[in-house]
Structure formats: structure tokens, C-alpha cells
Design an enzyme around this catalytic site. Structure first.
Site, PDB file in Angstrom:
ATOM      1  N   SER A 156      12.874  -8.662 -29.568  1.00  0.00           N
ATOM      2  CA  SER A 156      11.191  -8.943 -29.361  1.00  0.00           C
ATOM      3  C   SER A 156      10.676  -8.260 -28.378  1.00  0.00           C
ATOM      4  O   SER A 156      10.781  -7.230 -28.115  1.00  0.00           O
ATOM      5  CB  SER A 156      11.362 -10.665 -29.136  1.00  0.00           C
ATOM      6  OG  SER A 156       9.987 -11.337 -29.168  1.00  0.00           O
ATOM      7  N   HIS A 216       9.749  -9.140 -33.567  1.00  0.00           N
ATOM      8  CA  HIS A 216       8.674  -9.761 -33.691  1.00  0.00           C
ATOM      9  C   HIS A 216       7.206  -9.020 -33.414  1.00  0.00           C
ATOM     10  O   HIS A 216       7.402  -8.044 -32.467  1.00  0.00           O
ATOM     11  CB  HIS A 216       8.577 -10.981 -32.710  1.00  0.00           C
ATOM     12  CG  HIS A 216       9.856 -12.023 -32.662  1.00  0.00           C
ATOM     13  ND1 HIS A 216      10.303 -12.527 -31.731  1.00  0.00           N
ATOM     14  CD2 HIS A 216      10.338 -12.105 -33.846  1.00  0.00           C
ATOM     15  CE1 HIS A 216      11.371 -13.345 -32.194  1.00  0.00           C
ATOM     16  NE2 HIS A 216      11.344 -13.198 -33.395  1.00  0.00           N
ATOM     17  N   ASP A 243      15.122 -16.751 -30.682  1.00  0.00           N
ATOM     18  CA  ASP A 243      15.211 -16.479 -31.919  1.00  0.00           C
ATOM     19  C   ASP A 243      16.488 -15.290 -31.901  1.00  0.00           C
ATOM     20  O   ASP A 243      16.810 -14.582 -31.162  1.00  0.00           O
ATOM     21  CB  ASP A 243      14.160 -15.644 -32.555  1.00  0.00           C
ATOM     22  CG  ASP A 243      14.208 -15.396 -34.053  1.00  0.00           C
ATOM     23  OD1 ASP A 243      14.829 -16.209 -34.642  1.00  0.00           O
ATOM     24  OD2 ASP A 243      13.424 -14.819 -34.486  1.00  0.00           O
TER      25      ASP A 243
END
Lengths: 187, 275
Positions: free
Chosen positions: A12, A39, A132
Site C-alpha cells: 500500500s 492499493h 490488509d
């Protein structure tokens, strides 16, 4: 370590720089596919695959649904869909609820891949600002796969790999400079 | 964070899908396996089921729970004006072409809770075509259709929807289409007046009319290739010559033998039936 049938890289905030550093060093004849789930904002045409393609001679492409997963190719998860791995080693896409406020969610890809590739799966979690991927790494471990994180001390945002280190069993913790060699040796 | 690793095997997934077909006539066997398994695992964890046997028994014997099961294993995530560029093409290119017909029949297959139906209705109204249009919005799942019929969506979404609307070429004040009611935005009855919500199962039901525009976005991704071909044939049978078929941003007609009868609208996942 077992033969690697797939490497999945999740990341991310702060992960793009890592990818841009690692990709040029990769062996252009990799014997397995690399699947990248990062992401990013949902926009019309994302430039990410193009950006990454400029750094490697490996084929880089955005994932299409039902596409078979082939060695020597770098696949990039599309924005606004979860990327799932099917038993016949193809991709399917899913636009169900966000997970960890994210779609694509790294967990979704790690978890579905864990069961398909089992001990021939390697998952690498990079820099990022949410958790995540952590549950995904727990599944990967449970199915016999190999878990790797970016050394949190080298991450622009340490939270994601740090959470992984706290909650999942991690096999390797790598500095950015060590990643390319690690990946090339999986071949 | 410490999640339990709930495991339902592939064989158990097959057993559940077999039951659904045998007892209820719902055929999910052509669905993409990874996705449906994930949905089942999610529900299993969500409802804290104690064992697979108990889970299976409940689905097969408790009608209310069976309904919940179908509702939860199908994906009902949708939004208004999702992919604004797509709706811009509908507004600028597709619907004006259809405006010459005396009655415009539109099928929105897999409409879920109705956000896209209301989006299309708004564009038709702005193009002054709503009065002579009919939108058949269908879904496999009666519960989402009931919600769609109410035309009420979360107020918290309106900022995003309003931005999508503007990006899709809308120039009105988006808030003029709904009245705020605490946490809900209720869309005007006029928008609903030309929408018919009805159940339809793409897997087992037949064509029920001829349309000039069929929208089915982000539904085919959940089907395997064989089922995709079957459903695309159903759409082909239901589409008039020179009609349009619109799919989701990652879906395509390219792998279908039908592709040769269609011409793609440049830049969008919209195909026009040319022969």
C-alpha cells in the site's frame, strides 16, 4: 524452500517505490508468475501496469477475468475489484464489499492463492498504512506457503509489515536491496 | 486480528450447491468457484456456524435462512453512476441514438438494490426520454428488489454519487432528485415510475422481451466461461438489431462467437448489434 509456482506481492502506501527499485533487477526468465496487488485510487485508465513495464523486460499486464496465470509474466490487480485465484490457476475478479477499506484487498488474493498453490506459494508484503494482507499471510502459512515481509525499518510506512510481523509467522524479513536476489533465487 | 481459519472444503461447497439445485431449483454450479466459496466462507464465519452439518441442515430446512444464504452468496455491491465515463457515453452517444424509437425498452440484468436503474432513469429524464422509456430491472434475489423498489439509499453515499453524477456529464443539482430523510435519501417517485423491478434468474430463465439496450455490468465476472456464453446468447436473443449491450469494465464480448455480429463503441464496454 519448495519450488515456487507463484509469487504474490502486496503493498500500500510506500510500496510503489519498492517495486520500481526491485523490478529492474529481476531475472527476465522467471519460472513463475508474479502477481502484484497494491492499493490505489479507482480511476479510469490506470497507468500502473505501464509504469511497471518500463522497469522490466518481463511482460507486465493488468489482470483480465478468467485469464490463465502463466510463468514469466507480471500481473497487476485492477483497481476496484478483488483478484481471486481459481483452482485451475486462472484469475477471477469480484467486486464485493471492500475488505480493510480496500478493493483490491491483498487478503483476498493471498487467501485464495494459499489454498491453490499451497507450499509452492510465496507472498511478500511491503510498506503500507493498514493491516490488509496480514490475515492473508496467516492463511498462506496455514496452507504451507512461504511468508515474506519488507523489513519495517526500511518501509516508508512500517505499519503493514509490522502488523504482519506481530500477528503472522514470517519466514523472511528483507531489506529492499535483498528482494530482487531473493526473488531470482526462487526460480 | 487473530482470525480463525474456518475451512470449508471444495467438496462441501459442491454439496451445498447441489442441495440448492435439488431442493430449491437455484443453479449456482456455473458460478466462479473461488468467488462463491469465499462468499460461503464469509457467511459461515459471520453467522458463527458451529459445524458444516448444522450449516447445511439450516439452509435446507429453514426457509428464512435459505433466503439469507442466497442473499449473502450473491454479490450486491453497487453504486450510482459507477464508472462515470460509462454513463457519459450512455448520455452522449447511446441514449440519444435510441431517442428516435417510439418506446425505448431497457433491460438492466442483475440490478441488485437499484442504484444503476435510478442512474439510468435520471439520464433519461434529463434527455427528456423518460416518459417513453421502460426499464426492466431484474435480479435473482427478491430481497434486493424490494429494497430497490423503495428507492432509498444511504445519505452517507450522496457525496460520492453526486461527484460521480457530475463526472458523468450531469449538470443539475444532484440533490434535487431526492429528499433527505434522516440517514436516507429518498429518490423521487417520478424516477421510479418507468422502472419495473422483477425477479429473473439469468441461469435458468428465458428471454422475456426484446430490448434496445441491455445493461449487465459486473455480473458475468461471477460466472464461468460456459455460463458466460449461455447468458450472452440470452442477451443476444433479447436484443433488437442495432441495439446496445453494455458490460462491466473488466468484462468482454471478445471471447464469444457472437462478437462478430457486434461492433464495439470505442473506448467503452458497449457493443452494438450490427447483424
Amino acid at each position: 524452500m519448495n519450488k515456487c509456482d507463484a509469487l504474490i506481492i502486496g503493498g500500500s502506501a510506500g510500496s510503489l517505490d519498492v517495486l520500481l527499485k526491485v523490478l529492474p533487477e529481476l531475472n527476465p526468465a522467471l519460472s513463475f508468475p508474479i502477481i502484484i496487488v497494491v492499493h490505489r485510487k479507482h480511476g479510469a485508465d490506470s497507468l500502473l501496469p505501464e509504469l511497471l513495464a518500463g522497469r522490466t523486460s518481463l511482460i507486465v499486464k493488468e489482470i483480465d477475468e478468467k485469464e490463465p496465470i502463466l510463468a514469466g509474466t507480471i500481473y497487476v490487480a485492477p483497481s476496484d475489484y478483488h483478484t481471486l485465484i481459481e483452482k485451475d490457476r486462472s484469475f477471477s475478479l469480484d467486486c464485493s464489499e471492500k475488505i480493510n477499506y480496500s478493493r483490491p484487498a491483498i487478503d483476498a488474493t493471498f487467501q485464495t492463492a494459499a489454498e491453490v498453490y499451497r507450499d509452492k506459494l510465496v507472498c511478500l508484503l511491503l510498506s503500507g498504512s493498514n493491516a490488509d494482507g496480514v490475515n492473508g499471510l496467516i492463511s498462506v502459512k496455514a496452507w504451507g506457503g512461504t511468508t515474506v515481509i519488507q523489513d519495517p525499518q526500511t518501509a516508508q510506512v512500517a505499519y503493514m509489515p509490522q502488523q504482519a510481523a506481530n500477528f503472522a509467522k514470517i519466514d523472511y524479513t528483507l531489506a529492499i536491496e535483498a528482494m530482487a536476489e531473493f526473488i531470482n533465487l526462487l526460480s | 486480528m487473530n482470525q480463525e481459519l474456518v475451512v470449508i472444503s471444495d467438496e462441501q461447497v459442491e454439496i451445498l450447491l447441489g442441495d440448492l439445485l435439488e431442493y430449491y431449483g437455484y443453479d449456482f454450479t456455473g458460478y466462479s468457484k473461488a468467488s462463491i466459496k469465499r462468499r460461503i466462507l464469509r457467511l459461515y464465519g459471520l453467522d458463527k456456524q458451529l459445524s458444516f452439518a448444522e450449516f447445511r441442515y439450516k439452509i435446507n430446512n429453514d426457509t428464512a435462512y435459505f433466503k439469507r444464504f442466497v442473499e449473502q452468496i450473491t454479490v450486491n455491491v453497487t453504486e450510482m453512476f459507477r464508472d462515470p465515463g460509462f454513463f457519459k457515453t450512455l448520455r452522449d452517444t447511446v441514449l440519444p441514438k435510441l431517442g428516435t424509437y417510439p418506446l425505448i425498452r431497457i433491460w438492466l440484468a442483475g440490478c441488485s438494490t437499484g442504484e444503476e436503474a435510478y442512474s439510468v432513469s435520471i439520464i433519461l429524464k434529463e434527455l427528456n426520454l423518460l416518459h417513453k422509456s421502460l426499464i426492466y430491472a431484474t435480479d435473482i434475489n427478491p430481497a434486493v428488489l424490494e429494497k430497490a423498489g423503495q428507492g432509498m439509499f444511504a445519505m452517507s453515499q450522496m457525496k460520492q454519487y453526486s461527484e460521480n453524477y457530475i463526472q458523468s456529464g450531469g449538470t443539475k443539482d444532484f440533490s434535487s432528485y431526492y429528499t433527505a430523510n434522516y440517514s436516507l435519501a429518498k429518490f423521487s417517485d417520478e424516477l421510479k415510475s418507468r422502472i419495473i423491478f422483477s425477479t429473473h434468474n439469468l441461469v435458468s430463465d428465458h428471454s422475456f422481451n426484446e430490448f434496445q439496450l441491455i445493461l449487465c455490468r459486473n455480473v458475468l465476472i461471477y460466472f464461468d466461461r460456459d455460463l458466460q456464453h449461455k447468458v450472452l446468447s440470452l442477451f443476444d436473443e433479447s436484443l433488437e438489431g442495432l441495439g446496445y449491450l453494455a458490460l462491466g469494465s473488466k468484462e468482454t464480448l471478445d471471447f464469444s462467437p457472437l462478437a462478430r455480429n457486434y461492433k464495439r463503441v470505442p473506448g467503452e464496454k458497449i457493443w452494438r448489434k450490427v447483424s
